[in-house]
Write a protein that holds these residues in place. Sequence first.
Motif, PDB file in Angstrom:
ATOM      1  N   ASP A 286       0.601  -1.404  -0.061  1.00  0.00           N
ATOM      2  CA  ASP A 286       0.236   0.061  -0.102  1.00  0.00           C
ATOM      3  C   ASP A 286       0.805   1.350  -0.011  1.00  0.00           C
ATOM      4  OD1 ASP A 286      -2.215  -1.449   0.071  1.00  0.00           O
ATOM      5  OD2 ASP A 286      -2.557  -1.762   2.421  1.00  0.00           O
ATOM      6  N   ARG A 287       2.092   1.133   0.231  1.00  0.00           N
ATOM      7  CA  ARG A 287       3.092   2.345  -0.059  1.00  0.00           C
ATOM      8  C   ARG A 287       4.395   2.242  -0.783  1.00  0.00           C
ATOM      9  NH1 ARG A 287       3.499   3.794   6.478  1.00  0.00           N
ATOM     10  NH2 ARG A 287       1.393   4.551   6.914  1.00  0.00           N
ATOM     11  N   GLN A 288       4.309   3.011  -1.747  1.00  0.00           N
ATOM     12  CA  GLN A 288       5.283   3.084  -2.762  1.00  0.00           C
ATOM     13  C   GLN A 288       5.801   4.398  -3.234  1.00  0.00           C
ATOM     14  OE1 GLN A 288       2.849   0.739  -4.390  1.00  0.00           O
ATOM     15  NE2 GLN A 288       3.178  -0.724  -2.715  1.00  0.00           N
ATOM     16  N   LYS A 289       6.864   4.617  -3.631  1.00  0.00           N
ATOM     17  CA  LYS A 289       7.247   5.873  -4.279  1.00  0.00           C
ATOM     18  C   LYS A 289       8.306   5.602  -5.327  1.00  0.00           C
ATOM     19  CE  LYS A 289       8.750  10.355  -3.132  1.00  0.00           C
ATOM     20  NZ  LYS A 289       9.077  11.612  -1.974  1.00  0.00           N
ATOM     21  N   LEU A 290       8.254   6.375  -6.467  1.00  0.00           N
ATOM     22  CA  LEU A 290       9.305   6.184  -7.458  1.00  0.00           C
ATOM     23  C   LEU A 290       9.401   7.744  -7.619  1.00  0.00           C
ATOM     24  CD1 LEU A 290       9.665   4.116 -10.449  1.00  0.00           C
ATOM     25  CD2 LEU A 290       9.626   6.561 -10.815  1.00  0.00           C
TER      26      LEU A 290
ATOM     27  N   HIS B 193       2.379   6.263  -4.253  1.00  0.00           N
ATOM     28  CA  HIS B 193       0.982   5.323  -3.823  1.00  0.00           C
ATOM     29  C   HIS B 193       1.141   5.526  -2.279  1.00  0.00           C
ATOM     30  CE1 HIS B 193      -0.898   1.381  -3.216  1.00  0.00           C
ATOM     31  NE2 HIS B 193      -1.867   2.060  -3.364  1.00  0.00           N
ATOM     32  N   ASN B 194      -0.110   5.927  -1.564  1.00  0.00           N
ATOM     33  CA  ASN B 194      -0.062   5.707  -0.096  1.00  0.00           C
ATOM     34  C   ASN B 194      -1.586   5.403   0.204  1.00  0.00           C
ATOM     35  OD1 ASN B 194       0.083   5.939   2.682  1.00  0.00           O
ATOM     36  ND2 ASN B 194       0.943   8.127   2.659  1.00  0.00           N
ATOM     37  N   GLY B 195      -1.948   3.961   0.498  1.00  0.00           N
ATOM     38  CA  GLY B 195      -3.442   3.738   0.656  1.00  0.00           C
ATOM     39  C   GLY B 195      -4.151   3.771  -0.432  1.00  0.00           C
ATOM     40  N   LYS B 196      -5.349   4.574  -0.484  1.00  0.00           N
ATOM     41  CA  LYS B 196      -6.044   4.630  -1.658  1.00  0.00           C
ATOM     42  C   LYS B 196      -5.671   5.596  -2.596  1.00  0.00           C
ATOM     43  CE  LYS B 196      -9.390   7.712   0.802  1.00  0.00           C
ATOM     44  NZ  LYS B 196      -9.250   9.000  -0.542  1.00  0.00           N
ATOM     45  N   ASP B 197      -4.833   6.606  -2.108  1.00  0.00           N
ATOM     46  CA  ASP B 197      -4.529   7.733  -3.174  1.00  0.00           C
ATOM     47  C   ASP B 197      -3.194   7.411  -3.810  1.00  0.00           C
ATOM     48  OD1 ASP B 197      -6.332   9.710  -2.255  1.00  0.00           O
ATOM     49  OD2 ASP B 197      -5.445   9.485  -0.567  1.00  0.00           O
ATOM     50  N   VAL B 198      -3.033   7.743  -5.088  1.00  0.00           N
ATOM     51  CA  VAL B 198      -1.809   7.656  -6.042  1.00  0.00           C
ATOM     52  C   VAL B 198      -1.806   9.203  -6.631  1.00  0.00           C
ATOM     53  CG1 VAL B 198      -1.102   6.591  -7.989  1.00  0.00           C
ATOM     54  CG2 VAL B 198      -2.436   5.399  -6.723  1.00  0.00           C
ATOM     55  N   TRP B 199      -0.665   9.790  -6.041  1.00  0.00           N
ATOM     56  CA  TRP B 199      -0.475  11.144  -6.552  1.00  0.00           C
ATOM     57  C   TRP B 199       0.824  11.163  -7.404  1.00  0.00           C
ATOM     58  CZ3 TRP B 199      -3.412  14.977  -4.925  1.00  0.00           C
ATOM     59  CH2 TRP B 199      -3.970  14.796  -3.675  1.00  0.00           C
ATOM     60  N   ALA B 200       0.873  11.900  -8.561  1.00  0.00           N
ATOM     61  CA  ALA B 200       2.079  12.157  -9.236  1.00  0.00           C
ATOM     62  C   ALA B 200       2.275  13.637  -9.476  1.00  0.00           C
ATOM     63  CB  ALA B 200       1.794  11.620 -10.577  1.00  0.00           C
ATOM     64  N   TYR B 201       3.527  14.183  -9.238  1.00  0.00           N
ATOM     65  CA  TYR B 201       3.967  15.405  -9.012  1.00  0.00           C
ATOM     66  C   TYR B 201       5.146  15.832  -9.893  1.00  0.00           C
ATOM     67  CZ  TYR B 201       5.473  20.085  -7.203  1.00  0.00           C
ATOM     68  OH  TYR B 201       5.947  21.340  -7.041  1.00  0.00           O
ATOM     69  N   ASP B 202       4.942  16.632 -10.837  1.00  0.00           N
ATOM     70  CA  ASP B 202       6.057  17.144 -11.700  1.00  0.00           C
ATOM     71  C   ASP B 202       6.417  18.598 -11.158  1.00  0.00           C
ATOM     72  OD1 ASP B 202       7.486  17.998 -13.637  1.00  0.00           O
ATOM     73  OD2 ASP B 202       6.086  17.995 -15.143  1.00  0.00           O
TER      74      ASP B 202
ATOM     75  N   HIS C 244      -1.164  15.156 -10.489  1.00  0.00           N
ATOM     76  CA  HIS C 244      -2.102  14.087 -11.027  1.00  0.00           C
ATOM     77  C   HIS C 244      -2.535  13.401  -9.834  1.00  0.00           C
ATOM     78  CE1 HIS C 244      -4.032  11.665 -14.312  1.00  0.00           C
ATOM     79  NE2 HIS C 244      -3.771  10.722 -13.402  1.00  0.00           N
ATOM     80  N   HIS C 245      -3.821  13.052  -9.716  1.00  0.00           N
ATOM     81  CA  HIS C 245      -4.375  12.216  -8.624  1.00  0.00           C
ATOM     82  C   HIS C 245      -5.244  11.323  -8.949  1.00  0.00           C
ATOM     83  CE1 HIS C 245      -7.282  11.992  -5.079  1.00  0.00           C
ATOM     84  NE2 HIS C 245      -6.216  11.348  -4.473  1.00  0.00           N
ATOM     85  N   GLY C 246      -4.998  10.072  -8.601  1.00  0.00           N
ATOM     86  CA  GLY C 246      -5.943   8.924  -8.829  1.00  0.00           C
ATOM     87  C   GLY C 246      -6.222   8.292  -7.243  1.00  0.00           C
ATOM     88  N   THR C 247      -7.420   7.447  -7.421  1.00  0.00           N
ATOM     89  CA  THR C 247      -7.850   6.824  -6.023  1.00  0.00           C
ATOM     90  C   THR C 247      -7.665   5.391  -6.319  1.00  0.00           C
ATOM     91  OG1 THR C 247     -10.227   7.216  -6.366  1.00  0.00           O
ATOM     92  CG2 THR C 247      -8.786   8.840  -5.097  1.00  0.00           C
ATOM     93  N   GLY C 248      -7.756   4.636  -5.373  1.00  0.00           N
ATOM     94  CA  GLY C 248      -7.949   3.123  -5.322  1.00  0.00           C
ATOM     95  C   GLY C 248      -6.884   2.308  -5.805  1.00  0.00           C
ATOM     96  N   PRO C 249      -6.822   1.112  -5.167  1.00  0.00           N
ATOM     97  CA  PRO C 249      -5.614   0.183  -5.423  1.00  0.00           C
ATOM     98  C   PRO C 249      -5.717  -0.245  -6.834  1.00  0.00           C
ATOM     99  CG  PRO C 249      -7.293  -1.010  -4.210  1.00  0.00           C
ATOM    100  CD  PRO C 249      -7.741   0.618  -4.509  1.00  0.00           C
ATOM    101  N   GLN C 250      -6.885   0.003  -7.560  1.00  0.00           N
ATOM    102  CA  GLN C 250      -6.839  -0.587  -8.898  1.00  0.00           C
ATOM    103  C   GLN C 250      -6.702   0.561 -10.007  1.00  0.00           C
ATOM    104  OE1 GLN C 250     -10.787  -2.223  -9.676  1.00  0.00           O
ATOM    105  NE2 GLN C 250     -10.161  -4.205  -8.471  1.00  0.00           N
ATOM    106  N   SER C 251      -6.202   1.734  -9.585  1.00  0.00           N
ATOM    107  CA  SER C 251      -5.525   2.909 -10.362  1.00  0.00           C
ATOM    108  C   SER C 251      -4.778   2.474 -11.360  1.00  0.00           C
ATOM    109  CB  SER C 251      -5.183   3.882  -9.663  1.00  0.00           C
ATOM    110  OG  SER C 251      -4.349   4.959 -10.519  1.00  0.00           O
TER     111      SER C 251
END
Length: 408
Positions: free
Chosen positions: A135-139, A152-161, A168-175
């Motif tokens: 449930d927690r990854q960062k690249l 990726h932290n829990g239900k949230d997936v954030w991408a930042y430039d 960019h924001h997505g939710t849920g593990p199936q993002s």
Amino acid sequence: MAPYASDDSTTRGEVDEQQSRRRKAARYVVPVTVIGVAAATIGLVPALADSGDPDLPDITAQQLIEKIAKSDVEQLSGTVKITTDLGLPNLGGLESGLLSGAASGGDGSSADPTAKLTELASGTHTLRVAADGPDRQKLSLVENAAEYSVIHNGKDVWAYDSKSGEVHHGTGPQSPKAGKEQPPATPKDFAEEVLKAVDDTTSVTVDGTARVAGRDAYKLVVKPKQSGSTVGAVTVAVDAKTGMPLKFTLVPASGGSAVVDAGFTKVDFSRPAASTFDFTPPKGAKVTEEKDAGKEFGKDVEEHARKGGHAPGSGKEFREGPDGMKTIGEGWNAIATFDTGGEGVPSGAAGGDLGGFVDSLGDKVTGGFGSGTVFSTRLINALITDDGQVYVGAVTKDALVKAADAGK
């Protein structure tokens, strides 16, 4: 930032014309660049290996594969260096834009991972990675005076430039932006892709040991048994203690330098600090919310079924996916084919300047199927017939012509 440098109508028209020409060129060059991106899923090459080979207990290839499969590393942090040389044609800078454009489904945001992470398919990049369970990854892609991160932290997936200030924001593990639809970025990602090809068409051996990022490792060598593949050999350096892939090597059958070079230069298997995965959009940042990709995928599958598409494993000679792509053959000699629904590549005579440009990138071929053009990288070849059929694979040009002939 505004799309034009000024409001002058002449300048705007010139820019529109240039963009139109690039889009037309992209239509014919994208098959090559798309497959260039796909080539990155086949393997990697060693990065900054330590000197001196460690003395480790003997192990068989099967035992080493099982060790990789049983690896339960869930916490780590480290640095990965990736250098990719697929031999894509030099298009005066256009190729970099095509690599991003080849990742369909983007929403136009500079922070969208669909397009951003395809940059890993060309050049040299440094990544910082961290993980703490599923449930927690960062690249983070480290760039000149800037950084691009996917968290990726829990239900949230954030991408930042940080360069553009977009989020960019997505939710849920199936993002899909956080899942397997993205290009592989770590040695483990690449190892999973390579080991999928281990079957009766593959030779697998253990070839000594190595030191990678200060760790003792075994070297697993994977080679195609079949003739006709452009893949020479893939080497996976496997951590002797944890079974975690630390480094990959892919050498093309044609020889020369490696196609892709990636591996850990630093790695730590302790748990990263929880704050590593925290993210709050900076004040004033433009935040783009991800669309509901699950619904869109469902619509695609329903439409495919309505048109009579075959389900995977139906026993048909061609295996067809939801997007209409079919696969001929198996193992390392598998060839993907699809119909563009239009004409093939324009020739210099019929296509004017654009046709001449495309002619310079490919080789004309003929066969029982008719005629077409083959575009090549150091690993992947793509045949586009004059009637719009495309054949792509990590196979020789002759293998593509043979497949096209069999399809008629």
